[in-house]
Structures are given as C-alpha cells and as structure tokens.
Scaffold this motif. Structure first.
Motif, short mmCIF file in Angstrom:
data_model
loop_
_atom_site.label_atom_id
_atom_site.label_comp_id
_atom_site.label_asym_id
_atom_site.label_seq_id
_atom_site.Cartn_x
_atom_site.Cartn_y
_atom_site.Cartn_z
N ASP A 80 -44.18 54.77 23.29
CA ASP A 80 -45.51 55.14 22.82
C ASP A 80 -46.63 54.33 23.47
O ASP A 80 -47.75 54.82 23.62
CB ASP A 80 -45.59 55.00 21.30
CG ASP A 80 -44.71 56.00 20.58
OD1 ASP A 80 -44.34 55.73 19.43
OD2 ASP A 80 -44.42 57.06 21.17
N ILE A 81 -46.35 53.09 23.83
CA ILE A 81 -47.39 52.24 24.36
C ILE A 81 -48.02 52.84 25.60
O ILE A 81 -49.21 52.66 25.87
CB ILE A 81 -46.83 50.82 24.66
CG1 ILE A 81 -47.97 49.86 25.02
CG2 ILE A 81 -45.81 50.85 25.77
CD1 ILE A 81 -48.97 49.64 23.94
N VAL A 82 -47.24 53.60 26.37
CA VAL A 82 -47.77 54.20 27.59
C VAL A 82 -48.89 55.18 27.26
O VAL A 82 -49.96 55.16 27.88
CB VAL A 82 -46.65 54.89 28.39
CG1 VAL A 82 -47.24 55.67 29.56
CG2 VAL A 82 -45.65 53.87 28.87
N ILE A 85 -52.13 53.29 26.19
CA ILE A 85 -52.88 52.51 27.18
C ILE A 85 -53.28 53.32 28.41
O ILE A 85 -54.14 52.89 29.17
CB ILE A 85 -52.05 51.27 27.59
CG1 ILE A 85 -52.99 50.16 28.08
CG2 ILE A 85 -51.01 51.61 28.64
CD1 ILE A 85 -52.30 48.84 28.27
N ARG A 86 -52.72 54.50 28.60
CA ARG A 86 -53.00 55.26 29.82
C ARG A 86 -54.48 55.57 30.02
O ARG A 86 -54.98 55.47 31.15
CB ARG A 86 -52.19 56.56 29.83
CG ARG A 86 -52.32 57.31 31.16
CD ARG A 86 -51.54 58.59 31.18
NE ARG A 86 -50.11 58.35 31.29
CZ ARG A 86 -49.23 58.69 30.37
NH1 ARG A 86 -49.65 59.27 29.25
NH2 ARG A 86 -47.94 58.46 30.54
N PRO A 87 -55.25 55.96 28.99
CA PRO A 87 -56.68 56.22 29.23
C PRO A 87 -57.43 55.02 29.79
O PRO A 87 -58.26 55.17 30.70
CB PRO A 87 -57.20 56.61 27.84
CG PRO A 87 -56.00 57.14 27.12
CD PRO A 87 -54.86 56.29 27.60
N THR A 99 -54.51 51.73 42.67
CA THR A 99 -53.37 52.25 41.91
C THR A 99 -53.05 51.30 40.77
O THR A 99 -53.05 50.09 40.94
CB THR A 99 -52.13 52.40 42.82
OG1 THR A 99 -52.38 53.43 43.78
CG2 THR A 99 -50.89 52.77 42.01
N ALA A 100 -52.78 51.86 39.61
CA ALA A 100 -52.43 51.05 38.44
C ALA A 100 -50.97 51.25 38.08
O ALA A 100 -50.43 52.35 38.22
CB ALA A 100 -53.31 51.41 37.24
N ILE A 113 -43.00 51.63 34.28
CA ILE A 113 -42.80 52.72 33.32
C ILE A 113 -43.93 53.74 33.38
O ILE A 113 -43.83 54.81 32.77
CB ILE A 113 -42.65 52.19 31.88
CG1 ILE A 113 -43.89 51.39 31.46
CG2 ILE A 113 -41.39 51.34 31.75
CD1 ILE A 113 -43.84 50.95 29.99
N ASP A 114 -44.99 53.43 34.12
CA ASP A 114 -46.05 54.42 34.36
C ASP A 114 -46.83 54.00 35.59
O ASP A 114 -46.94 52.80 35.91
CB ASP A 114 -46.99 54.53 33.16
CG ASP A 114 -47.79 55.83 33.18
OD1 ASP A 114 -47.36 56.79 33.85
OD2 ASP A 114 -48.85 55.90 32.53
#
Length: 254
Positions: A80-82, A85-87, A99-100, A113-114
């Motif tokens: 779920d953490i992805v 934090i993605r936004p 690139t992140a 993981i992302d």
C-alpha cells in the motif's frame, strides 16, 4: 517433515544465489550452495517444471524463471505504501525532470518496488525488482542513515564492500563518515558510485517495521544541484509523513 523443510531451504538457497548472478551452471550452483549434484539436479527439475528457474538457450546454464516475475509483480502491487507515496514522487520527477525510485530493504539490498521515469527520458539501469547495493546507492545510503551510528552491520553492510565503479566507496570507515553526513543533512548523495554517468539523492523512512527509501536519479550534475534536489526531497518526505500521522513512523531524520 524435516526432510521436506530442508528441500524447501535448498530451493530457496538456489534462488537466492541465482538472484546474484546472470546465470550459473549446475556445478556452480552445487559448489556455492553446498548441495550434492544429484539433489541439486532434482531440485532444479522441480523448480524448472514450475517456472521458478529456466535454462539458457544452450541448456548449460540456469537462470531465474518468469514465474518469479509474475509473483513479484503481484507482491509489489499489494504494498500500500507505493500508492500512498506515488503522487509525491511523480511530482518530484516532473519538478526536476529526473527518474524516481521507491525501494524496500530486503536481505541487505534495496529492491526497487516502483519507478517513475522522467518526462525527458529514463534511467536504463533499473527495472521493477532491481536489487541495489546498500553502500553505493542513494536509497541504500539513505536507509543506512536510519541505522546510524552503531547498527550498520544490522542493515547488512560489512566488509568487504564490492567495487562497482572507480568512485565506489569500499572503505567501511569512509562509508560510515558518508552515512553520518547523510543523517545530519537529512538526505543522501551518490555520484557515479554504482552506475557510471549517473547520480542521485535519496531519503528514507520506516513503515510497519520495513525500511523504505525514495531516490531522484539522473545523469551526472554538479554537487550543488544534487544538494538542492536532496533538500527538496527531504522536505517533501517530512511533509508526507506528517500528513500520514501515526500510520507511518516519524524516523526519517530528526
């Protein structure tokens, strides 16, 4: 039951070894994992039938199987953490045109993981599931700062430190000093220590007992520009953690 568990342990040892090399012969697997050839061959055949390992085109070498990629994708999608934090991460990629990566500490390595690529291009050395070393990656050193000052070995860092480029830190005392600076300023800096031509900055936090990091990666730029990105990343991460309240640990950096 004990025999069945030992068989499972052998299979996991083999997969762990294959994750560290591009490919390996049966004899190499036997030597590294200390398994006799008959048992190793039987284990390989079972894992090959189930897609966990595969053969090279010439049939002489073993590689990780695509079934692992399928399971890994499912596992990554359920963290779920992805999604939380993605936004924030996407905004930083657009702001700095870099690139992140979002990474997770596992077995002394950082697993990607992302990944969100820059609008202007992308970092080619990483994919989902890429394993990055702790001592010479931006995410790795950011997480090490959470173990500073006396728990670096607990994080999985101990001599000898593998050299990847001419700028890789291979002296444990030098690394400790670098991690100390990271902990003091609230973000890490890595410049061509793992991949020639690339540099990044990273920040880390703890979620449900797991150690995560975010990095901003791109082609080599002046140190002052990396520091600017690091300060922005560190500030954004603090704001993110504060908004999440008690659901996330506040141990990013004091």
């Amino acid at each position: 039951m004990a025999y069945e568990l030992r068989s499972l342990e052998r299979a996991l040892e083999i997969l762990g070894y294959l994750a560290t090399v591009e490919q390996a012969t049966l004899s190499e697997v036997c030597d590294v994992c200390d398994i006799n050839s008959t048992t190793c061959l039987r284990t390989m055949r079972v894992m090959e039938r189930n897609g966990f390992v595969r053969r090279s085109p010439d049939g002489r070498h073993y590689l990780l199987g695509l079934r692992l990629a399928e399971l890994g994708t499912l596992a990554l999608g359920r963290i779920d953490i992805v999604s939380l934090i993605r936004p924030l991460v996407r905004g930083l990629t657009e702001e700095f045109r870099v690139t992140a990566h979002i990474g997770l500490l596992r077995d002394g390595m950082i697993t990607v993981i992302d990944k969100i690529d820059s609008p202007d291009g992308f970092v080619r050395y990483s994919l989902l599931g890429t394993r990055m070393p702790m001592h010479c990656s931006g995410m790795g050193k950011a997480i090490l700062a959470l173990f500073w000052p006396d728990r670096l070995a607990e994080a999985g860092v101990k001599p000898p430190l593998t050299r990847f480029t001419r700028d890789t830190i291979t002296d444990i005392d030098w690394l400790a000093a670098d991690v100390a600076r990271c902990a003091e300023r609230g973000f890490s800096i890595e410049q061509e220590e793992w991949q020639p031509g690339y540099g990044c900055t990273g920040a880390a936090f703890v979620f449900n007992g797991d150690y995560y990091a975010v990095s901003l990666s791109g082609v080599v730029v002046p140190a002052s520009e990396l520091e600017q990105r690091g300060r922005r990343l560190s500030m954004a991460m603090r704001e993110f953690l504060q908004k999440q309240g008690s659901s996330l640990s506040q141990t990013i950096y004091s």
